[in-house]
Design an enzyme around this catalytic site. Structure first.
Site, PDB file in Angstrom:
ATOM      1  N   GLU A 186      23.022  61.441  42.064  1.00 30.39           N
ATOM      2  CA  GLU A 186      22.688  62.341  40.965  1.00 30.39           C
ATOM      3  C   GLU A 186      23.892  63.231  40.671  1.00 30.39           C
ATOM      4  O   GLU A 186      24.434  63.878  41.571  1.00 30.39           O
ATOM      5  CB  GLU A 186      21.479  63.202  41.335  1.00 30.39           C
ATOM      6  CG  GLU A 186      20.212  62.386  41.520  1.00 30.39           C
ATOM      7  CD  GLU A 186      19.051  63.206  42.052  1.00 30.39           C
ATOM      8  OE1 GLU A 186      17.914  62.939  41.633  1.00 30.39           O
ATOM      9  OE2 GLU A 186      19.275  64.102  42.894  1.00 30.39           O
ATOM     10  N   SER A 193      20.495  69.016  47.932  1.00 32.63           N
ATOM     11  CA  SER A 193      19.325  68.260  47.500  1.00 32.63           C
ATOM     12  C   SER A 193      18.250  69.157  46.920  1.00 32.63           C
ATOM     13  O   SER A 193      17.328  68.674  46.258  1.00 32.63           O
ATOM     14  CB  SER A 193      18.737  67.490  48.690  1.00 32.63           C
ATOM     15  OG  SER A 193      18.324  68.393  49.706  1.00 32.63           O
ATOM     16  N   ASN A 253      13.858  63.665  43.828  1.00 28.78           N
ATOM     17  CA  ASN A 253      12.904  64.480  44.592  1.00 28.78           C
ATOM     18  C   ASN A 253      11.814  65.076  43.700  1.00 28.78           C
ATOM     19  O   ASN A 253      10.738  65.420  44.183  1.00 28.78           O
ATOM     20  CB  ASN A 253      13.629  65.585  45.354  1.00 28.78           C
ATOM     21  CG  ASN A 253      14.302  65.057  46.600  1.00 28.78           C
ATOM     22  OD1 ASN A 253      13.880  64.060  47.182  1.00 28.78           O
ATOM     23  ND2 ASN A 253      15.378  65.704  47.008  1.00 28.78           N
ATOM     24  N   HIS A 299      24.763  64.548  44.306  1.00 26.06           N
ATOM     25  CA  HIS A 299      23.732  64.371  45.331  1.00 26.06           C
ATOM     26  C   HIS A 299      23.542  62.908  45.701  1.00 26.06           C
ATOM     27  O   HIS A 299      22.998  62.120  44.931  1.00 26.06           O
ATOM     28  CB  HIS A 299      22.408  64.971  44.839  1.00 26.06           C
ATOM     29  CG  HIS A 299      21.307  64.841  45.840  1.00 26.06           C
ATOM     30  ND1 HIS A 299      19.993  64.635  45.478  1.00 26.06           N
ATOM     31  CD2 HIS A 299      21.315  64.867  47.204  1.00 26.06           C
ATOM     32  CE1 HIS A 299      19.248  64.563  46.566  1.00 26.06           C
ATOM     33  NE2 HIS A 299      20.028  64.689  47.623  1.00 26.06           N
TER      34      HIS A 299
END
Length: 506
Positions: A154, A121, A192, A142
């Protein structure tokens, strides 16, 4: 990985590994579970089977289907068993050296055509693959917890990743029932990275004494439509998870001001106030329920003064109509009378600045946030300045609460609460597109699925106007003198010529 239902090896059987294994089995794959901890793979298989039994209890699976799915899970005792896998998905601890060591070992075990995927991540896919003889077959894959519910993944290409590998992973994500989004190998990838504006700006607002945690949460839920306010969300996630991500993205981008974390969060993390898991975070918890302070009622005011509206107020005709609907006595002169409430509605500026520039009596000046049209919100937000009289503040509060809509009154802040947070979200998303990290369409999918925002960040900018967001940012920069608020070229150029923020260049 030409098999549409490949044999998949899951390395690491924590909650993330279990979720990926569950979805891989449901996609029809034979799944091998490996964990270096004795007994962990068997325990993971048992836990996944329990998840399927719960689905049986809810009528979403039959017993025969659950039995068939369980037959696709096979705990293995040695990493050498990965030799028969078409795809390996690693979901172990977030440490570069440990991941590099694992993939180096796997290279000596698996077939030349086996695809290697890391669920990292926060680490660079390029850096993980740098030690490999064939880094072109390694990509990021991810997922988000809980994997069966968070339907986005992802797919990240390192600098040497073969494009065909990402194509195969994207196809397999779809087979698992997930939406793949393509990202370049940059800090935070998409989700993120895009999420940096929501929590960090809210923390800055509280640290300035503008409003408390509960008020900020109420405003962003009721004005914008977020399911959870930022402090509710951080309590749910846990500061031990969310704050390190803030720091990691900030440091990896060489202290880019847009991602600057908060000392307020660092202090609470150090004090063990992590959120629900510890019984106290931004809110205290009793039996898992947040103890949120009650919202104070609207004040009772015997007589409300007349209201004068600034000629520069945002949505001025709408403000006038709102005041008429609320039964206000409205002044229409070029300047307010000495008895009037002076109502301003700035974009990005604070109430103090507006009062000084417009030569208004600050003691009688109150601001209202009109970034979002009043009819589309479930809450109104007023702001005072340091000189606003208490009786004027209470009169404005009572007036705008006349129809029963909740009203929050905050202290002076450039951009109130909603303007600041929305502008930060839109600006960061715009810069993700400017950097070519992903396509605008993938950004919107990643954020709505991965973060649960009511709109994608670019759609949010379009909805409330790129020029308005630009004005907020430029004025915030003036108020605070902080490069954090400098507009992204993507936003600035599209706002200047009236293009949609979702518009890609040809």
């Amino acid at each position: 990985m030409t098999n549409p239902t490949p044999i998949v090896g899951i390395i690491g059987t924590g909650a993330m590994g279990q979720g990926i294994a569950q979805m891989a089995a449901q996609a029809g794959s034979q799944v091998l579970l490996f964990d270096s901890r004795p007994g962990a793979a068997d325990a993971a298989r048992h836990h996944i089977q329990q998840q399927w039994q719960r689905l049986v209890g809810k009528g979403r699976l039959t017993e025969d289907e659950a039995t068939a799915l369980a037959g696709r899970l096979a705990p293995v005792a040695a990493l050498d068993d990965a030799a028969r896998c078409d795809l390996i998905i690693e979901a172990i601890v977030e440490r570069l050296d440990i991941k590099q060591a694992l993939f180096t070992q796997l290279e000596g075990i698996v077939r030349p055509d086996t695809v290697l995927a890391t669920n990292t991540s926060s680490l660079s896919v390029t850096a993980i693959g740098a030690v490999l003889q064939r880094p072109e077959r390694l990509a990021g894959f991810h997922f988000f917890n809980p994997v069966p519910l968070m339907k986005v993944v992802e797919v990240i290409a390192g600098l040497k990743t073969d494009a065909a590998v990402c194509d195969r992973l994207a196809d397999y994500a779809r087979a698992m029932g997930h939406t793949p989004v393509r990202a370049q190998d940059t800090p935070g990838f998409i989700v993120n990275h895009a999420g940096r504006g929501f929590g960090t700006e809210a923390l800055r607002i509280v640290s300035e004494g503008v409003a408390d945690f509960a008020t900020v949460d109420r405003i962003l839920r009721d004005q914008v439509g977020f399911r959870l306010g930022p402090f509710e969300l951080m309590d749910l996630t846990g500061l031990d998870v969310s704050h390190p991500v803030m720091e990691s993205v900030y440091r990896q981008y060489y202290e880019e001001p847009r991602y600057r974390p908060s000392a307020l969060a660092a202090q609470r993390l150090a004090g063990g106030l992590l959120g629900r898991k510890t019984g106290e975070g931004f809110y205290p918890y009793v039996d898992g329920l947040a103890q949120v302070p009650a919202e104070p009622p609207a004040p009772s005011v015997a007589q409300i003064p007349p209201v004068w509206v600034s000629s520069r107020a945002a949505r001025r005709p709408e403000v006038y109509q709102l005041l008429k609907d609320l039964g206000a006595q409205i002044e229409t002169g070029t300047s307010p009378s000495p008895q009037a409430i002076s109502l301003v509605a700035p974009m990005g500026f604070d109430i103090t600045t507006v009062a000084v520039v417009e030569r208004l009596d600050p003691a009688r000046t109150v601001g209202i946030d009109m970034l979002i049209e009043d009819a589309a919100t479930r809450r109104r937000v007023l702001a005072t300045n340091p000189a606003t009289r208490i009786d004027i503040r209470d009169a404005a509060h009572a007036l705008f609460a006349r129809d029963g809509k909740p009203v929050s009154v905050i202290r002076d802040s450039g951009g109130f609460v909603t303007q600041r947070v929305v502008a930060a979200i839109v600006n960061i998303a715009s810069d993700i597109c400017q950097q070519g990290i992903c396509s605008p369409a993938d950004l919107e999918s990643a954020v709505t699925l991965g973060l649960g925002y009511p709109l994608g960040p670019l759609a949010m900018g379009n909805r409330w106007g790129p020029t308005n967001i630009l004005e907020v940012l430029f004025n915030l920069q003036t108020v605070y003198g902080d490069p954090r608020y400098r507009p992204s070229p993507w936003l600035r150029r599209r706002g200047a010529i009236g293009l949609s923020l979702l518009q890609e260049e040809p």
